[in-house]
Design an enzyme around this catalytic site. Structure first.
Site, PDB file in Angstrom:
ATOM      1  N   SER A  81       0.817  -1.207   0.000  1.00 44.66           N
ATOM      2  CA  SER A  81       0.000   0.000   0.000  1.00 44.66           C
ATOM      3  C   SER A  81       0.855   1.263   0.000  1.00 44.66           C
ATOM      4  CB  SER A  81      -0.941   0.008   1.214  1.00 44.66           C
ATOM      5  OG  SER A  81      -0.224  -0.092   2.417  1.00 44.66           O
ATOM      6  N   ARG A  82       2.163   1.105   0.173  1.00 43.62           N
ATOM      7  CA  ARG A  82       3.085   2.251   0.166  1.00 43.62           C
ATOM      8  C   ARG A  82       4.508   1.719  -0.011  1.00 43.62           C
ATOM      9  NH1 ARG A  82       1.448   1.385   5.441  1.00 43.62           N
ATOM     10  NH2 ARG A  82      -0.262   2.846   5.151  1.00 43.62           N
ATOM     11  N   GLY A 103       7.072  -1.731  -1.911  1.00 42.49           N
ATOM     12  CA  GLY A 103       6.081  -2.600  -2.532  1.00 42.49           C
ATOM     13  C   GLY A 103       5.233  -1.870  -3.546  1.00 42.49           C
ATOM     14  N   ASP A 132      -4.459  -9.728   6.351  1.00 44.51           N
ATOM     15  CA  ASP A 132      -3.265  -9.830   7.177  1.00 44.51           C
ATOM     16  C   ASP A 132      -2.532 -11.107   6.794  1.00 44.51           C
ATOM     17  OD1 ASP A 132      -1.365 -10.067   9.218  1.00 44.51           O
ATOM     18  OD2 ASP A 132      -2.721  -9.255  10.743  1.00 44.51           O
ATOM     19  N   TYR A 167      15.703  -9.317  14.633  1.00 46.10           N
ATOM     20  CA  TYR A 167      15.391  -8.920  13.252  1.00 46.10           C
ATOM     21  C   TYR A 167      16.178  -9.755  12.258  1.00 46.10           C
ATOM     22  CZ  TYR A 167      14.797  -5.972   9.115  1.00 46.10           C
ATOM     23  OH  TYR A 167      14.515  -5.506   7.861  1.00 46.10           O
TER      24      TYR A 167
END
Length: 298
Positions: free
Chosen positions: A32-33, A36, A87, A181
């Site tokens: 969505s931003r 991507g 999700d 991470y």
């Protein structure tokens, strides 16, 4: 503030495509931003069909864009878009996204594992909810979306899974800097390694792509000091061009096709150099090449 996507539209970029994604169907997690959306927009300019599954159905107070505004941008660029609020941690949402892509466009040619969570805290400081979030989105989400799309990808005849994850660099410093991470991102990369081997006779290519430098995204800008940090970054259009080159095979020569087209951990510069790019300055936000911030894991 001008986003890197807007800025790139106003300048000539050095990558010259020699093949197209027209008519191919891409299923992307997130999108969505940021990177991507940049990758999806580049594909849309070819006339690709793009299914975006992202959580942001309503405007976020700090982050620009929703899955619906992203779809509008993709259609304005020339593609067809199917926005889905979902999700990647939810099995039902992912299964529904795969089914919707097949129903709407007749199949799936490309899966892009873009959704990812980041927390660079050291081990004694990491909140276990954040640890679980990174494992669920980065590792499990990548595995799940890839797994459920496999039947459609096999039917494609030209299937491709592209995951935004780093090379498996076992220099201890990367694990020592941000262990939680690192494990989550390397889990994504292990999925690339394993699926490439598992699918080597199924006509499905599996690769990872990672930037050589910091990329300007809203997530970086929202970090403490982020507005200053991104001045030494490149725009997300370099990753968009690199992904396009990988998915169209623009980086491959006649001698490097076949088995070499799967199981790779590419960097954006590596791919674009192979595709004929020699000057990367147009991708930066203005900083000299020697002042750009290198990305981690390299």
């Amino acid at each position: 503030m001008t986003s890197s996507n807007d800025a790139s539209a106003n300048r000539a970029l050095p990558y010259q495509a020699h093949a197209s994604l027209k008519g191919r169907t891409i299923l992307m997690s997130g999108g969505s931003r940021g990177i991507g959306l940049a990758i999806a927009t580049r594909a849309a300019r070819d006339g690709a069909n793009i299914v975006i599954m992202a959580k942001t159905g309503e405007p976020h107070p700090k982050l620009e864009g929703t899955v619906f505004t992203a779809a509008e941008q993709l259609e304005a660029a020339g593609g067809q878009a199917l926005p889905l609020v979902g999700d990647v941690r939810n099995d039902g949402d992912v299964a529904a996204a795969v089914a919707a892509a097949v129903e709407r466009f007749g199949g799936i040619d490309v899966v892009i594992n873009n959704a990812s969570a980041i927390d660079l805290s050291r081990t004694d400081a990491i909140d276990m909810k954040r640890y679980d979030l990174m494992q669920d989105i980065n590792v499990r989400g990548t595995f799940l979306l890839s797994k459920l799309a496999l039947p459609a990808l096999r039917r494609s005849g030209n299937g491709h899974i592209l995951t935004l994850s780093p090379p498996l660099n076992l220099d201890p410093k990367w694990a020592g800097m941000h262990l939680a991470y690192t494990m989550a991102k390397y889990g994504m990369s292990l999925t690339t390694l394993g699926l490439a081997e598992e699918l080597k006779n199924d006509g499905v290519s599996v690769n990872s792509l990672w930037p050589c430098t910091l990329i300007d995204t809203a997530a970086i800008r929202n970090m403490p000091g982020g507005e200053q940090i991104v001045q030494a970054a490149r725009g997300s259009d370099i990753m968009a061009d690199a992904a396009h080159a990988v998915l169209t095979g623009a980086h491959l020569t006649a001698d490097s096709a076949g088995s070499a087209s799967s199981g790779n951990f590419y960097t954006d510069e590596q791919v674009l150099r192979a595709a004929g790019v020699s000057d990367f300055r147009p991708y930066s936000l203005g900083a000299p090449e020697e002042k750009l911030v290198p990305d981690i894991f390299l």
